[in-house]
Structure formats: structure tokens, C-alpha cells
Write an enzyme that holds these catalytic residues in place. Structure first.
Site, PDB file in Angstrom:
ATOM      1  N   GLY A  49       0.850   3.659  -3.819  1.00 20.08           N
ATOM      2  CA  GLY A  49       1.041   2.613  -2.836  1.00 20.08           C
ATOM      3  C   GLY A  49       2.269   1.816  -3.214  1.00 20.08           C
ATOM      4  N   ASP A 164      -9.132  -8.078   2.089  1.00 16.85           N
ATOM      5  CA  ASP A 164      -8.389  -6.901   2.555  1.00 16.85           C
ATOM      6  C   ASP A 164      -9.363  -5.814   2.977  1.00 16.85           C
ATOM      7  OD1 ASP A 164      -6.117  -5.468   3.226  1.00 16.85           O
ATOM      8  OD2 ASP A 164      -5.832  -4.663   1.208  1.00 16.85           O
TER       9      ASP A 164
END
Length: 192
Positions: A49, A164
Site C-alpha cells: 500500500g 477506516d
């Protein structure tokens, strides 16, 4: 990150030859297959990521499969980013839930990299399942939420807000007894 050119052991950035074989280190952005990180050996890259990489690794003595989440080298010198990264390990360990990924160990950078070691999960993210199959049937959604909601309640009981929550952070672990065991991931921006 600095890795021994011979044995692939992760070295402290302070330099000097590898304490195991005397070979010099080489700078890498990503850990190579076979790299030794503490007592773990990297088997393969699982994903990456914007902030880092996740590797499958095996404990060199116990043989236990684990996952290592490693912060990218360019962020490892930023105290704010490191604190936020390690907050994830702290947050997860404050919560008591079988539906939240377990984190076993961490390094704050003194061992050559900023990383933590967590349980290895086989399966796929809810986002991947939705992409592959389209809308999920209601009985399956209810089964998933029956696991996800108590995990969130346990986090809130520990005064932690995930912040999140999305299908990419809901992992569906495949077990013989349970093909869709929910594991909530990525508490990196959680609020304690």
C-alpha cells in the site's frame, strides 16, 4: 532498509558488516524473498500500500506462518508516521475479540525497520469477494455482520474507534469449520 548481501538478514541502519557472516549490507526498498527479519524468514510479498508492504513469513524455529507489515523506508524516519503505525499494534492488543487480527510483535526501527508481526490469514478481503461475485446474498451479509458488529463493539468498549471501516479492511478467513470467519484489519488511523 539495509539487508545483508550474503545471508539477507535485516541490519540496523547504523551500518557495519553483518554480525553473522561479515558481509556488507545493501539498501533495499522492499524486503527480498528469504530476508531474515528478527526470528522470521520472508516467504513472499502478500501486498503493498502507500505506507508499506505485507509479507508472508515463517518463524525460523517454530515454523509458524505469520504476516509482517513493514513500513516503507522513506516513512521510517518520520516520528509521527512511526507513532501512527505502531499505534495500530497497540490498539489491536487493547481489544479482546476473536474477530480482530492478532499482532504478536513489533520493531520501532531499532532493529533496522519499522514493522509488526501478526497472524497469517488465508482467505480474501470482503471487497475482493464483492468484486468477484457482485452483491452478496442477505444470509451471508447477516452472517458477516454477526461477527463484525461484536468486533466493533469490543473496540468501542476499549475506547478505540476504527475510522477506516470499509470492505477492504474486513478480511474473510477460510477455515475448515468456517469459510467466512471475519477478521477486522488495519487500525492504522484508529482513534484511541
Amino acid at each position: 532498509m539495509l539487508v545483508c548481501s550474503q545471508c539477507k538478514a535485516l541490519l540496523t541502519s547504523g551500518g557495519g558488516p553483518c554480525p553473522d557472516d561479515g558481509a556488507r549490507g545493501q539498501q533495499v526498498d522492499q524486503l527480498p524473498i528469504g530476508a531474515k527479519v528478527g526470528t522470521y524468514r520472508v516467504v513472499r510479498l502478500l501486498g503493498e500500500g502507500g505506507m508499506g508492504f505485507v509479507y508472508e513469513a515463517v518463524h525460523t524455529t517454530l515454523g509458524r506462518r505469520s504476516a509482517i507489515k513493514c513500513l516503507r523506508a522513506e516513512f521510517a524516519n518520520d516520528p509521527g508516521v512511526v507513532a501512527r503505525f505502531l499505534q495500530e499494534a497497540r490498539a489491536v492488543n487493547l481489544i479482546r475479540s476473536d474477530n480482530i487480527v492478532s499482532i504478536y510483535d513489533f520493531s520501532d526501527g531499532t532493529a533496522g525497520a519499522v514493522y509488526f508481526v501478526m497472524e497469517f490469514l488465508e482467505g480474501e478481503a470482503l471487497a475482493d469477494l464483492e468484486d468477484r461475485t457482485g452483491p452478496l446474498p442477505m444470509p451471508l451479509l447477516l452472517h458477516l455482520y454477526d461477527q463484525l458488529l461484536p468486533a466493533l463493539a469490543a473496540a468501542h468498549q476499549a475506547n478505540i474507534v476504527h475510522r477506516d471501516l470499509k470492505p477492504a479492511n474486513v478480511f474473510l478467513q477460510r477455515l475448515e469449520s468456517e469459510p467466512y470467519k471475519v477478521k477486522l484489519l488495519d487500525f492504522g488511523i484508529a482513534k484511541l
